[in-house]
Each structure stands twice: as C-alpha cells, then as structure tokens.
Design an enzyme around this catalytic site. Structure first.
Site, short mmCIF file in Angstrom:
data_model
loop_
_atom_site.label_atom_id
_atom_site.label_comp_id
_atom_site.label_asym_id
_atom_site.label_seq_id
_atom_site.Cartn_x
_atom_site.Cartn_y
_atom_site.Cartn_z
N ASP A 191 0.80 -1.24 0.00
CA ASP A 191 0.00 0.00 0.00
C ASP A 191 0.83 1.29 0.00
OD1 ASP A 191 -1.99 -1.86 0.14
OD2 ASP A 191 -2.76 -1.26 2.10
N LYS A 222 -6.72 -4.75 -3.68
CA LYS A 222 -7.52 -5.37 -2.62
C LYS A 222 -8.53 -4.36 -2.09
CE LYS A 222 -3.86 -4.41 0.77
NZ LYS A 222 -4.55 -3.53 1.74
N CYS A 258 -2.23 -3.29 7.56
CA CYS A 258 -2.10 -4.13 6.36
C CYS A 258 -0.79 -4.92 6.32
CB CYS A 258 -2.28 -3.27 5.12
SG CYS A 258 -3.95 -2.55 5.03
#
Length: 198
Positions: free
Chosen positions: A15, A98, A143
């Site tokens: 990310d 995602k 995450c």
C-alpha cells in the site's frame, strides 16, 4: 537464516499509495521516507516483487460515512489510489488490488477481512516457487501485519522489515512482538541490503 536474496524469495510492498503518504487523507507519518529503503530492495534478485493497492469503490464500508473507521481513501481510479511516484516500479512484477468489495475491507494481501474471499496471492507465489516473503510498506499495524500473519498461515517463511515500514497507531514494538509470537521473523532492510552487497 541467511538474508541472501534469491529467486525463491518474494518482496511484498504494501500500500505505498499517494493517499497514505503524509498530507494524504490517511497519511502515515514517515511513509514518504520509505522509498529510500524499498527502492534499493527492489534491485535485489527476488523471484517476484508484488506491490499492493487499496482499491476501494466509492462508498466503501471502511469509510466514516458508511460507519467505518477511516476517512475516504484510495478510491479506485483516483490519483490518491496510485502508487507513490517516489516508489521505483521497474522491477514490480505484480500489482495486486484489494478492498474491491463494497461491503468487506481487506487489510491482508492474501484475503479479505471476512477470511472467505481470497486474492490469489498464495497460489501465485507458490506457482513461482516462492519459499520466503519479505514484507515492507504501510501500515505496519494494519495491512503489513495482516499480510505477514497470512503469509505464515500459508506456509511461507515470513520476514517483516521494520525500518522499511511505518505504522498508524500502535507502537512498532508491540506489533512486532505480537507478530513474533505468531511466527513472523524480522530483519532490518539495511541489513538485508548490506548482506546482499557482500
């Protein structure tokens, strides 16, 4: 265990997106300094380098307006959902998106938070002969941690590189201690880099 990187190792870059950089709606403090470590890691001979992106539909369940905990971030197709321009993407072989389902969030690169819908990352890595994964990026306490836990569950030897991660809320030590209890190893990116320059 040796830190020598080879074709049975994967680098998972979590990310590293514009909206998570300082100044973004969900900015992670210090995230803008991570490319100075992540980019050199990308030059090592990993079997595959995967970069993940949160890729949410407008009105995603994780957003405050829908009763979720987070401000609107990483809406699919917006500049904020793009990978940070500071991240060297030449060696990124797979971009995995995602959080696509409006009613389920997805912290882990392996599966949605309902532990039902899977992304296919497990099969992709095993299909490439990957044995170990090294996890970097943001956010360490969400995450990155979820991805590392799922990597262990999938049978990969798993390393988090704390100096190449930044967290949102929890102190790094408590996150890393908890991950260690679950079988996640840690090594600093600077040590991986220096070992592979020998």
């Amino acid at each position: 265990m040796s830190l020598r990187i080879n074709a049975t190792d994967a680098l998972l870059i979590i990310d590293m997106q514009a909206d998570f950089m300082p100044g973004g709606p969900l900015g992670v403090p210090g995230a803008d300094r991570l490319p100075t470590l992540i980019n050199p890691l990308c030059d090592l001979p990993f079997g595959v380098i995967v970069a993940t992106q949160d890729w949410h539909p407008a009105g995603h369940i994780s957003f405050v307006g829908q009763g979720g905990p987070w401000p609107v971030h990483c809406v699919a197709g917006t500049p904020g959902a793009g990978l940070s321009p500071a991240l060297a993407q030449t060696h990124v072989g797979v971009v995995l998106r995602k959080g696509l389902h409006p009613d389920i969030d997805s912290y882990s690169a392996f599966e949605d938070n309902d532990h039902v819908s899977r992304t296919g990352l497990d099969g992709l890595l095993k299909g490439r002969g990957i044995i170990r994964v090294f996890v970097v990026g943001v956010a360490l306490d969400y995450c990155v941690a979820a991805t590392a836990r799922d990597a262990v569950r999938a049978g990969f030897a798993t390393f988090v590189l704390p100096d190449a991660c930044r967290g949102v809320r929890q102190t790094p030590a408590s996150v890393l201690d908890a991950l260690g209890m679950e079988g996640v190893s840690q090594a600093d990116a600077v040590d991986v880099l220096s070992y592979n320059r020998k």
